[in-house]
Design a protein around this motif. Structure first.
Motif, short mmCIF file in Angstrom:
data_model
loop_
_atom_site.label_atom_id
_atom_site.label_comp_id
_atom_site.label_asym_id
_atom_site.label_seq_id
_atom_site.Cartn_x
_atom_site.Cartn_y
_atom_site.Cartn_z
N VAL A 7 0.87 -1.17 0.00
CA VAL A 7 0.00 0.00 0.00
C VAL A 7 0.91 1.22 0.00
O VAL A 7 1.50 1.58 1.02
N ASP A 8 1.05 1.86 -1.16
CA ASP A 8 1.99 2.97 -1.30
C ASP A 8 1.61 3.79 -2.53
O ASP A 8 1.39 3.22 -3.60
N ASP A 9 1.54 5.10 -2.37
CA ASP A 9 1.16 5.95 -3.50
C ASP A 9 2.37 6.43 -4.32
O ASP A 9 2.20 7.17 -5.29
N GLU A 10 3.58 5.99 -3.93
CA GLU A 10 4.79 6.34 -4.66
C GLU A 10 5.18 5.17 -5.57
O GLU A 10 5.62 4.13 -5.09
N PRO A 11 5.05 5.32 -6.90
CA PRO A 11 5.34 4.21 -7.83
C PRO A 11 6.75 3.64 -7.68
O PRO A 11 6.92 2.42 -7.71
N LEU A 12 7.74 4.50 -7.50
CA LEU A 12 9.12 4.00 -7.39
C LEU A 12 9.31 3.18 -6.12
O LEU A 12 9.97 2.13 -6.13
N ALA A 13 8.72 3.63 -5.03
CA ALA A 13 8.83 2.90 -3.77
C ALA A 13 8.12 1.55 -3.86
O ALA A 13 8.62 0.52 -3.38
N ALA A 14 6.94 1.54 -4.49
CA ALA A 14 6.18 0.30 -4.65
C ALA A 14 6.94 -0.68 -5.54
O ALA A 14 6.98 -1.89 -5.26
N THR A 15 7.56 -0.17 -6.60
CA THR A 15 8.32 -1.03 -7.50
C THR A 15 9.51 -1.66 -6.80
O THR A 15 9.82 -2.85 -7.00
N LEU A 16 10.18 -0.89 -5.95
CA LEU A 16 11.32 -1.43 -5.20
C LEU A 16 10.87 -2.54 -4.26
O LEU A 16 11.52 -3.59 -4.15
N GLU A 18 8.27 -4.46 -4.66
CA GLU A 18 7.93 -5.61 -5.50
C GLU A 18 9.18 -6.43 -5.83
O GLU A 18 9.15 -7.67 -5.80
N LYS A 19 10.27 -5.75 -6.13
CA LYS A 19 11.53 -6.45 -6.44
C LYS A 19 12.04 -7.20 -5.22
O LYS A 19 12.50 -8.34 -5.32
N HIS A 20 11.97 -6.55 -4.06
CA HIS A 20 12.42 -7.22 -2.83
C HIS A 20 11.57 -8.47 -2.55
O HIS A 20 12.09 -9.53 -2.20
N ILE A 21 10.27 -8.33 -2.70
CA ILE A 21 9.36 -9.45 -2.45
C ILE A 21 9.65 -10.62 -3.39
O ILE A 21 9.64 -11.79 -2.99
N SER A 22 9.93 -10.31 -4.65
CA SER A 22 10.18 -11.36 -5.65
C SER A 22 11.43 -12.17 -5.33
O SER A 22 11.58 -13.29 -5.82
N ARG A 23 12.31 -11.63 -4.49
CA ARG A 23 13.55 -12.33 -4.15
C ARG A 23 13.38 -13.27 -2.95
O ARG A 23 14.29 -14.03 -2.64
N LEU A 27 7.37 -15.36 0.08
CA LEU A 27 6.42 -14.27 -0.05
C LEU A 27 5.75 -14.31 -1.42
O LEU A 27 6.38 -14.59 -2.43
N LYS A 28 4.46 -14.00 -1.44
CA LYS A 28 3.71 -13.92 -2.69
C LYS A 28 2.92 -12.62 -2.71
O LYS A 28 2.06 -12.39 -1.85
N LEU A 29 3.21 -11.76 -3.68
CA LEU A 29 2.48 -10.49 -3.80
C LEU A 29 1.13 -10.75 -4.44
O LEU A 29 1.04 -11.24 -5.56
N VAL A 30 0.05 -10.40 -3.73
CA VAL A 30 -1.30 -10.66 -4.23
C VAL A 30 -2.06 -9.38 -4.56
O VAL A 30 -3.22 -9.45 -4.99
N GLY A 31 -1.41 -8.23 -4.38
CA GLY A 31 -2.10 -6.99 -4.73
C GLY A 31 -1.33 -5.76 -4.31
O GLY A 31 -0.49 -5.80 -3.41
N THR A 32 -1.60 -4.65 -5.00
CA THR A 32 -1.02 -3.36 -4.64
C THR A 32 -2.13 -2.32 -4.61
O THR A 32 -3.15 -2.45 -5.31
N ALA A 33 -1.94 -1.29 -3.80
CA ALA A 33 -2.92 -0.21 -3.68
C ALA A 33 -2.20 1.10 -3.49
O ALA A 33 -1.13 1.15 -2.88
N GLU A 34 -2.81 2.18 -4.00
CA GLU A 34 -2.21 3.50 -3.88
C GLU A 34 -2.81 4.32 -2.75
O GLU A 34 -2.31 5.41 -2.44
#
Length: 232
Positions: A7-16, A18-23, A27-34
């Protein structure tokens, strides 16, 4: 595997994130929200075991959003500001990460959640069936039935599992976990008992006989259930 949301309204922060989670394989990312409203919708439709929550967001801050939830998922705050740390921990957040978040610091935080999940892992039994070993949560087992050299395990979804085992094997593994042997061929999960008399126990639609040689176990069960102390 832990389902998580960002849950983050900053696209760059959310993308970072997502990368950490993928490693992290657990962990499984099931959704994002702004924003908080979109995050609330995710929590209503997804099974979420971990929420990465920004604090400074439009309309409603992460602090106020988490405070408003009656059922709070484990939460890691992510923010560029140190000022809210005390409020975050008062809400029993798992951690408080300052942006930009390095993977090392991210993993240290997530490891707390993984360790806690391992420490509180539910009881289960391993059943050997059809050339495979299957992990079955005890809370899903209604009863066991001995069938010759096999054991039939009846689950809450009406599925039957046939495995190689004996009642003696089961008793040694399941002692103290809410299961009672009431017959030479039957062991029941007491949490599913809906009725009983001296000759049988009812588990929903299943009627299980009480064996003569197991009357003492039955008496212990009746005493326990009358005190409301059968279940773990």
């Amino acid at each position: 595997m832990i389902n998580c949301i960002i849950v983050d309204d900053e696209p760059l922060a959310a993308t970072l994130l997502e990368k950490h989670i993928s490693r992290v394989s657990h962990l499984k990312l099931v959704g994002t929200a702004e924003n908080a409203m979109d995050a609330y919708q995710l929590l209503q439709t997804k099974s979420v075991g971990l929420m990465f929550l920004d604090i400074q967001m439009p309309h409603l801050t992460g602090i106020d959003f988490l405070r408003s939830l009656s059922q709070k998922p484990p939460t890691i705050f992510t923010t560029a500001y140190r000022d809210f740390a005390i409020e975050g921990f008062e809400l029993e957040a798992v951690d408080y990460l300052l942006k930009p978040i390095t993977f090392e610091r991210f993993f240290k935080s997530v490891e707390r959640v993984l360790r806690h999940k391992t420490d509180t892992q539910e009881d289960f039994i391993m059943l050997k069936t059809e050339g495979m070993t299957r992990k079955v949560p005890i809370r899903e087992i209604v009863y066991f039935e001995s069938q010759g050299n096999d054991i039939k395990t009846v689950l809450v979804n009406n599925e039957n599992i046939i495995s190689k085992a004996t009642m003696t094997d089961l008793e040694s593994v399941l002692s103290g976990k809410g299961l009672v042997r009431i017959h030479r061929s039957f062991m029941i999960n007491t949490q599913f008992v809906t009725a009983f008399n001296t000759n049988e126990i009812v588990l929903g639609t299943y009627h299980i006989p009480v064996g003569r040689s197991f009357k003492s176990e039955f008496d212990v069960f009746v005493t326990a259930i009358s005190k409301g102390s059968v279940n773990q």
